[in-house]
Enzyme design. Structure first.
Site, PDB file in Angstrom:
ATOM      1  N   SER A 250      -9.465 -43.644 -20.893  1.00 24.47           N
ATOM      2  CA  SER A 250     -10.564 -44.568 -21.705  1.00 24.47           C
ATOM      3  C   SER A 250     -10.402 -43.756 -23.004  1.00 24.47           C
ATOM      4  O   SER A 250     -10.093 -42.750 -23.166  1.00 24.47           O
ATOM      5  CB  SER A 250     -11.768 -44.539 -20.981  1.00 24.47           C
ATOM      6  OG  SER A 250     -12.335 -43.130 -20.803  1.00 24.47           O
ATOM      7  N   CYS A 257     -25.361 -43.090 -17.987  1.00 18.80           N
ATOM      8  CA  CYS A 257     -25.860 -41.891 -17.122  1.00 18.80           C
ATOM      9  C   CYS A 257     -24.818 -40.721 -17.360  1.00 18.80           C
ATOM     10  O   CYS A 257     -25.609 -39.363 -17.533  1.00 18.80           O
ATOM     11  CB  CYS A 257     -25.562 -42.237 -15.631  1.00 18.80           C
ATOM     12  SG  CYS A 257     -26.799 -43.571 -14.946  1.00 18.80           S
TER      13      CYS A 257
END
Length: 392
Positions: A250, A257
């Site tokens: 990614s 979070c």
């Protein structure tokens, strides 16, 4: 096992709603939130967030569930109050901002001191013990959540484990409340002290951040040397000790979070010698720098950003990794346009929002996206993404 209990959920985000709907199958649940629009949607059996299971359960299941903006109505008769308010990371203090959790605790203590409060919000290690001592009360239990945005109710229906931060009969009763609404059977349950439960949450998310950072760094290495990232990851992950999960490259870890929990863990244990956890935070910055440099090597006049959301199936882009890429590109003086249908207005980050996807595609010299979409299939030659496995 129980008669019908009165349960209030404070905070109608993905954590609060997924817990509230889980329990509304068997008990009377009230969701309290200060946003009237959210409350109105919920009372019309509509979800204010994007979550397939929440939407389905609200519209098709028989639930004892309603919502209100009146905290007195919400708290006064509750047996349990589940606290699921946001605790954003404050870079100034290097700590979570727990003021919303503390406000709920004070309100419940004033309105209904006999209610058992269950903290689902992520808090610093030691928070529960400290606030119980500070307020002179004992009716607070910390129980961490391990939910994915966009799949929160699914994860509560099929939990990997249930952690209760107390060893007592009431803790065992609380565990049953989470179990009885779940679809999964034989769920592992662990009873710990509150401080250990708080640490479990932070260390779990920090490990996930480390895993994301590892496979991103592998991808950076492979891309730099012209290697096939997918073949390398497939070969590495066939080892059962490593496993074939959470390994899709990614633009960096992000979302609500992982970034804040990793930083909070560093702050909690700053007096303890460490290298690995601090390196995770640095590695995430380095990944964003690397991605930006690859994009700029194409010498684009206009960079198109397709979607700001962190994960497919989510409607949240808080701390999304692509935001860091946008900042870096704009610092180099390159024009950025954004396609994000979830945002109203004309600009974001002082960059124009393009409403029409076809026009967006035409204007951009290169289109960057953290996660691929079929909507981009017709312009795949100008799309840059590291999404190899089409999953989060």
């Amino acid at each position: 096992m129980f008669g019908t209990l009165k349960i209030t959920v404070s905070g109608a985000g993905y954590v609060g709603l997924s817990n509230g709907i889980l329990m509304a199958q068997n008990h009377e649940v009230v969701a309290f939130d200060t946003h009237q629009k959210k409350v109105d949607l919920l009372n019309d059996k509509l979800s204010p967030i994007e979550d397939k299971e929440i939407e389905n359960y609200l519209s098709t299941k028989i639930l004892n569930f309603r919502a209100t903006t009146n905290k007195y109505e919400a708290y006064k008769n509750a047996n349990y109050v589940i606290i699921a308010t946001p605790t954003n990371y404050d870079p100034g203090s290097n700590y979570f901002d727990t003021s919303s959790v503390e406000a709920v605790i004070r309100d419940v203590t004033e309105i209904n001191p006999n209610a058992i409060m269950v903290v689902k919000s992520t808090v610093p290690v030691g928070f529960t013990k400290t606030i119980k001592e500070h307020l002179g009360i004992n009716n607070i239990i910390f129980s961490p959540e391990f939910l994915r945005e966009g799949r929160a109710l699914y994860d509560n229906l099929h939990p990997s484990r249930i952690i209760i931060g107390e060893c007592s009969e009431r803790a065992e009763r609380l565990a049953v409340l989470f179990q009885e609404g779940a679809i999964k059977q034989n769920i592992p349950v662990l009873f710990t002290d509150s401080t250990e439960a708080e640490a479990i949450k932070l260390f779990s998310n920090t490990y996930l951040a480390m895993r994301v950072a590892f496979f991103n760094e592998l991808d950076s290495y492979a891309e730099s040397f012209g290697l096939n990232t997918r073949q390398i990851i497939d070969g590495v992950c066939l080892d059962p000790r490593i496993g074939n999960y959470y390994n899709n490259p990614s633009f960096g870890y992000g979302g609500y979070c992982l970034p804040k929990d990793t930083k909070q863990l560093l702050a909690n244990y700053q007096s303890v010698p460490n290298k690995l956890i601090s390196a995770i935070v640095d590695a995430n910055r380095t990944r964003k720098d690397f991605i930006t440099n690859v994009i700029l090597k194409h010498r684009p006049q206009v960079v198109g950003v397709y979607r700001l959301i962190m994960k497919s199936g989510s409607d949240n882009f808080r701390d999304s990794s692509i935001l860091g890429i946008i900042k870096r590109i704009k610092k180099k003086g390159v024009k950025v346009i954004i396609y994000e249908p979830l945002i109203s207005g004309d600009t974001f980050f002082n960059s124009p929002l393009e409403r029409e996807l076809a026009i967006f595609k035409g204007k951009a010299d290169i289109i960057i996206t953290n996660r691929m979409s079929e909507e981009l299939n017709d312009v795949v030659d100008k799309v840059y993404s590291r999404d190899l496995f089409k999953c989060d």
